[in-house]
Design a protein around this motif. Structure first.
Motif, short mmCIF file in Angstrom:
data_model
loop_
_atom_site.label_atom_id
_atom_site.label_comp_id
_atom_site.label_asym_id
_atom_site.label_seq_id
_atom_site.Cartn_x
_atom_site.Cartn_y
_atom_site.Cartn_z
N ARG A 281 1.04 -0.99 0.37
CA ARG A 281 -0.16 -0.11 -0.12
C ARG A 281 1.18 1.38 -0.05
NH1 ARG A 281 -2.33 -3.06 4.68
NH2 ARG A 281 -3.87 -4.20 3.94
N ASP A 282 0.82 1.99 -1.20
CA ASP A 282 1.12 2.66 -0.85
C ASP A 282 -0.23 4.35 -1.15
OD1 ASP A 282 3.86 2.32 -1.86
OD2 ASP A 282 3.19 1.11 -3.73
N GLN A 283 0.56 5.18 -0.06
CA GLN A 283 -0.07 6.22 -0.08
C GLN A 283 0.87 8.20 0.41
OE1 GLN A 283 -4.01 7.16 2.64
NE2 GLN A 283 -3.19 8.48 3.85
N ASP A 284 0.18 9.19 -0.52
CA ASP A 284 1.05 10.54 -0.89
C ASP A 284 -0.41 11.71 -0.58
OD1 ASP A 284 3.36 9.14 -1.33
OD2 ASP A 284 2.66 9.31 -3.52
N GLU A 285 0.22 12.44 0.53
CA GLU A 285 -0.33 13.50 1.36
C GLU A 285 -0.08 14.88 0.58
OE1 GLU A 285 -3.94 11.42 4.10
OE2 GLU A 285 -1.76 12.44 4.77
N ALA A 286 -0.82 15.59 0.49
CA ALA A 286 -0.09 17.25 -0.03
C ALA A 286 -1.00 17.97 1.19
CB ALA A 286 -0.73 17.18 -0.92
N ILE A 287 -0.84 18.62 2.15
CA ILE A 287 -1.48 19.18 3.31
C ILE A 287 -1.36 21.18 2.99
CG2 ILE A 287 -1.96 19.39 5.37
CD1 ILE A 287 -1.63 16.46 5.67
N ASP A 288 -2.38 21.64 3.29
CA ASP A 288 -1.47 22.97 2.88
C ASP A 288 -2.71 23.87 3.97
OD1 ASP A 288 -0.40 22.96 1.21
OD2 ASP A 288 -1.75 23.47 -0.21
N LEU A 289 -1.66 23.81 5.18
CA LEU A 289 -2.27 24.43 6.63
C LEU A 289 -2.19 25.73 7.25
CD1 LEU A 289 -4.11 24.19 9.08
CD2 LEU A 289 -2.08 22.85 9.77
N ASP A 290 -2.27 26.73 6.95
CA ASP A 290 -2.03 28.58 7.44
C ASP A 290 -0.57 28.73 6.51
OD1 ASP A 290 -4.54 28.87 8.38
OD2 ASP A 290 -3.77 28.19 10.23
N GLY A 291 -0.81 28.37 5.27
CA GLY A 291 0.77 28.65 4.72
C GLY A 291 1.43 27.32 5.03
N GLN A 292 1.29 26.81 5.54
CA GLN A 292 2.78 25.73 5.70
C GLN A 292 2.38 24.56 4.83
OE1 GLN A 292 1.68 23.46 9.02
NE2 GLN A 292 4.45 23.20 9.63
N HIS A 293 3.03 24.31 3.76
CA HIS A 293 3.05 23.66 2.77
C HIS A 293 3.55 22.45 3.14
CE1 HIS A 293 0.87 26.12 0.47
NE2 HIS A 293 2.04 26.79 0.36
N LEU A 294 2.77 20.88 3.31
CA LEU A 294 3.64 19.57 3.91
C LEU A 294 3.20 18.37 2.50
CD1 LEU A 294 2.37 18.99 7.64
CD2 LEU A 294 4.72 19.76 6.54
N PHE A 295 4.56 17.78 2.36
CA PHE A 295 3.78 16.14 2.01
C PHE A 295 4.69 15.28 2.58
CE2 PHE A 295 5.96 13.42 -1.64
CZ PHE A 295 4.47 13.13 -2.28
N LEU A 296 3.95 14.70 2.62
CA LEU A 296 4.13 12.91 3.57
C LEU A 296 3.66 11.75 2.68
CD1 LEU A 296 2.18 14.24 6.46
CD2 LEU A 296 4.07 15.42 5.73
N SER A 297 4.60 10.27 2.75
CA SER A 297 4.39 9.80 2.01
C SER A 297 4.73 9.04 2.90
CB SER A 297 6.24 10.20 0.96
OG SER A 297 5.79 8.22 0.31
N LYS A 298 3.68 7.04 2.56
CA LYS A 298 3.21 6.18 3.37
C LYS A 298 3.49 5.04 2.58
CE LYS A 298 0.63 8.52 6.28
NZ LYS A 298 -0.81 9.18 7.46
N ARG A 299 4.08 3.89 2.93
CA ARG A 299 4.21 2.86 2.49
C ARG A 299 4.25 1.25 3.43
NH1 ARG A 299 8.12 1.38 -2.88
NH2 ARG A 299 7.22 -0.97 -3.04
N GLU A 300 3.59 1.12 2.97
CA GLU A 300 3.30 -0.82 3.84
C GLU A 300 3.77 -1.67 2.70
OE1 GLU A 300 -0.42 -1.57 5.86
OE2 GLU A 300 0.47 0.24 7.45
N ASP A 301 4.40 -2.94 3.37
CA ASP A 301 4.67 -4.15 2.26
C ASP A 301 4.55 -4.92 3.21
OD1 ASP A 301 6.03 -3.05 -0.15
OD2 ASP A 301 6.95 -2.33 1.42
#
Length: 705
Positions: free
Chosen positions: A331-351
């Motif tokens: 399982r792979d999941q990428d999230e792009a999050i914007d919060l009050d001018g803060q930009h986050l990119f999170l990557s998760k992976r499960e094998d």
């Protein structure tokens, strides 16, 4: 002097036989068999066929009769006239009867009517995947989306009657690819629709079934090919929405030994977006701290399902069976999050990888007794990785994790027919689950450990009594289930790790122990009255339980890289105890059919989402809110506007509220409406078109502050 004449009543006989589809030779379950007195031309007695198409009519007096066999979507069959004579034989087998699918010949249209998609039985509603055309070529998830009372959200979470608190089984077992969580992700079931024989929805479970699940049970039954020789089926599908799946099932039978194999694989990609607007409201009414959080998500699930086994039959109703299953997944999941001018990119992976061994047996003498038992041994292990970027810069922090889960289920069930109309069921079950989660937080050049262990054991025994009247127009069932349950959870993290990660003080204690231990009785009853074969009334009650699972009690934040919004578990959660009542009425008329249901649950220790502010961070977790209730209405109408056009309308309204909240901010009401329209068009030159549309009314969802 008095004289007494002693006479004997005429001996009664038993009539048996089987009913099958004339084209596929598949058995027809729930076909109506009426035994008609040929001289009086009146129905003397009758019955229904079971899952093997077999019928057994008891209490038949000597006479001259013929049978009338009916099943919705098939032409009625009348047998030849025959005589019964108790002096010659007490059991008379009339052999096999084959029903032809019904065909309506109109001016420009030939409409072939197949078996119904929905069948209502005494304890469950059965859905035939072959008649859910929108799921054709899809997966088990697509079947779920096609069933009226079931809803599947964008993340694959399944809800029944508006609630995700439903127990989902595969061939009657929770073990295996469905995992051990409180909520089930149906996208984690890589089974093509072609491999599913039927789906059973049980809203009033008996004492013989686990007490888990507030609104009921969904049982997915896979096909089992027992034809002689070598047989198989292969299915490959591809979709424009990055959805690919393939599956095959084979069997080889020679004599009393049947070998079978199932193979499937799925590659599914999804994307979506969501936003969350938060406003802090002070007791005086003024607003402050308005924030908007948006999330863009892309995920990909790859999974394979391999199983193989052997079934050894001593007789038609007595066999031993062993099966092994292997399920690798990623399982792979990428999230792009914007919060009050803060930009986050999170990557998760499960094998991960799952191994399951299932052994079982059935010893049965029809209408006399049935003894069955099985044991399931399962191991799952998976590795996970998380990393992130903030405003385009790689974070110094990352996460690695290892999870190991072991489960065993042992159960033994016994059914005994005390009389032809009274059946006694009893059994025992022992369920064990252990899960270890070891995570290492890498911060710059150092690493810190986080360890969570969860342990659960449930031992159960049950007794259930079922009575069916002579004409099978009424069913009474009542039972009691005793469960002895114990759960433990321990959590530990290296000293100072919470401060290092920027968590609010006091959010996570260094070590805690979680223990729930209780013994409880769960009664149940069911009454079903069918004044005719096309009309049914039903009332059922069952006591249920929702036990907090590992995901609900693990306090480690799920979104480690976003400390401004933290989702955590709660080690102090207590189980929910439910008293569920279900009332249902259904009727099939010449040109249309309908069904209506009223349901309600009284809930103790209701679990609800709760959001609190701690040092400027929003902490979202679960809490026991107190006592509450869940009420709802459900309806379905099916009719034919035109001979080639079938329309089905379904609707659901539900309302859940807490009326005795422990905390004032946990008082509130959750309500909503779901509707669905299904239209099926059958073309005279061949082909079927199904159009599905759903309507979701606005939902009111309370949260704490």
């Amino acid at each position: 002097m008095a004289f007494f004449t002693v006479g004997s009543l005429p001996a009664q006989l038993v009539i048996t036989g089987t009913v099958q589809d004339s084209q596929s030779s598949e058995p027809l379950q729930y076909a109506s068999v009426s035994m008609v007195d040929a001289e009086a031309d009146t129905i003397a007695t009758g019955g229904l066929t079971n899952e093997t198409g077999h019928f057994r009519i008891t209490g038949v007096l000597p006479g001259i009769y013929f049978l009338e066999i009916e099943f919705i979507g098939y032409q009625k069959v009348r047998s030849a006239v025959f005589a019964t004579d108790s002096m010659k034989q007490s059991l008379q087998n009339l052999g096999e009867f084959f029903l032809e699918p019904d065909v309506l010949e109109l001016d420009a249209v030939d409409v072939a009517i197949s078996a119904p998609a929905i069948m209502s039985a005494a304890t469950k509603t059965i859905y035939d995947p072959n008649q859910l055309y929108s799921a054709t070529g899809g997966t088990c998830c697509d079947i779920m989306k096609s069933i009226p009372s079931i809803d599947v959200d964008a993340d694959g979470q399944v809800s029944l009657r508006g609630s995700p608190e439903v127990a989902i089984l595969l061939n009657g077992k929770r073990a295996g690819i469905l995992g051990g969580g409180r909520h089930t992700n149906i996208m984690a079931v890589p089974v093509p629709a072609v491999m599913v024989d039927r789906v059973e929805v049980i809203t009033s479970p008996s004492a013989s079934q686990d007490a888990d699940g507030m609104v009921g049970i969904i049982n997915i039954v896979l096909k089992e090919n027992k034809a002689s020789g070598f047989n198989g089926h292969v299915n490959v599908n591809a979709g424009t929405t990055n959805k690919y799946n393939a599956g095959a099932y084979f069997n080889f039978r020679k004599g009393s030994i049947n070998h079978f194999w199932n193979i499937s694989t799925e590659d599914l990609s999804q994307s979506g977006s969501a936003y969350r607007r938060s406003t802090l409201v002070f007791p005086g009414g003024e607003n402050s701290s308005l924030s908007l959080r948006t999330v863009e998500t892309n995920s990909r699930n790859r999974m394979s399902y391999l199983s193989g086994g052997t079934r050894y039959e001593i007789s038609e109703n007595t066999f031993f069976k062993g099966e092994a299953k292997l399920v690798p997944f990623q399982r792979d999941q990428d999230e792009a999050i914007d919060l009050d001018g803060q930009h986050l990119f999170l990557s998760k992976r499960e094998d991960g990888f799952l191994q399951l061994l299932d052994l079982g047996f059935i010893l049965e003498q029809e209408r006399k007794y049935r003894l069955s038992g099985d044991i399931a041994l399962e191991n799952q292990g998976w590795n996970s990785r998380q990393n992130g970027e903030e405003n385009g810069t790689v974070m110094d922090m990352s996460l690695k994790g290892e999870t190991d889960m072991n489960r065993s289920i042992l159960n033994l069930d016994y059914e005994l027919f005390l009389t032809p109309s009274i059946k006694l069921e009893t059994g025992v079950k022992d369920r064990y689950l252990a899960q270890d989660r070891l995570r290492i937080v890498l911060f710059q050049s150092s690493g810190s450990d986080v360890d969570f262990r969860y342990w659960e054991r449930v031992k159960a025994a049950y007794l259930n009594l079922e009575y069916i009247t002579f004409m099978e127009d009424m069913v009474f069932s009542a039972g009691i289930r005793l469960e002895d349950a114990e759960t433990k959870g321990t959590f530990g993290l290296d000293i100072g790790l919470d401060t290092l990660l920027g968590f609010p003080d006091g959010l996570i204690a260094d070590t805690e122990a979680y223990l729930t231990k209780y013994r409880k009785l769960y009664p149940s009853f069911l009454v079903r009255y069918t004044p005719s074969r096309l009309t049914a009334f039903q009332a059922g009650y069952s006591a249920r339980v929702n036990r907090p699972t590992a995901d609900f009690v693990d306090p480690f934040p799920r979104n480690l890289f976003e400390p401004s919004v933290l989702n955590t578990g709660n080690l102090n959660l207590e189980p929910e105890f439910i008293h569920a009542l279900d009332l249902k009425f259904s009727q099939v008329l010449p040109s249309w059919s309908w069904e209506a249901a009223v349901f309600g649950q009284r809930i103790e220790n209701m679990i609800r989402d709760d959001e609190d502010l701690m040092n400027g961070a929003s902490v979202i977790t679960w809490k026991n809110a107190g006592n509450g209730s869940n009420l709802g209405l459900e309806g379905r109408v099916k009719f034919k506007p035109l001979p080639f056009w079938v329309m089905t309308l379904t609707g659901l309204y539900f309302r859940t509220e807490t009326d005795q909240a422990i905390e004032a901010d946990l008082t509130g009401r959750l309500s909503g409406f779901h509707g669905k329209i299904t239209q099926v068009f059958t073309f005279s030159k061949g082909g079927i078109l199904e159009l599905d549309s759903r309507l979701y009314g606005p939902q009111t969802i309370p949260t704490g502050t």
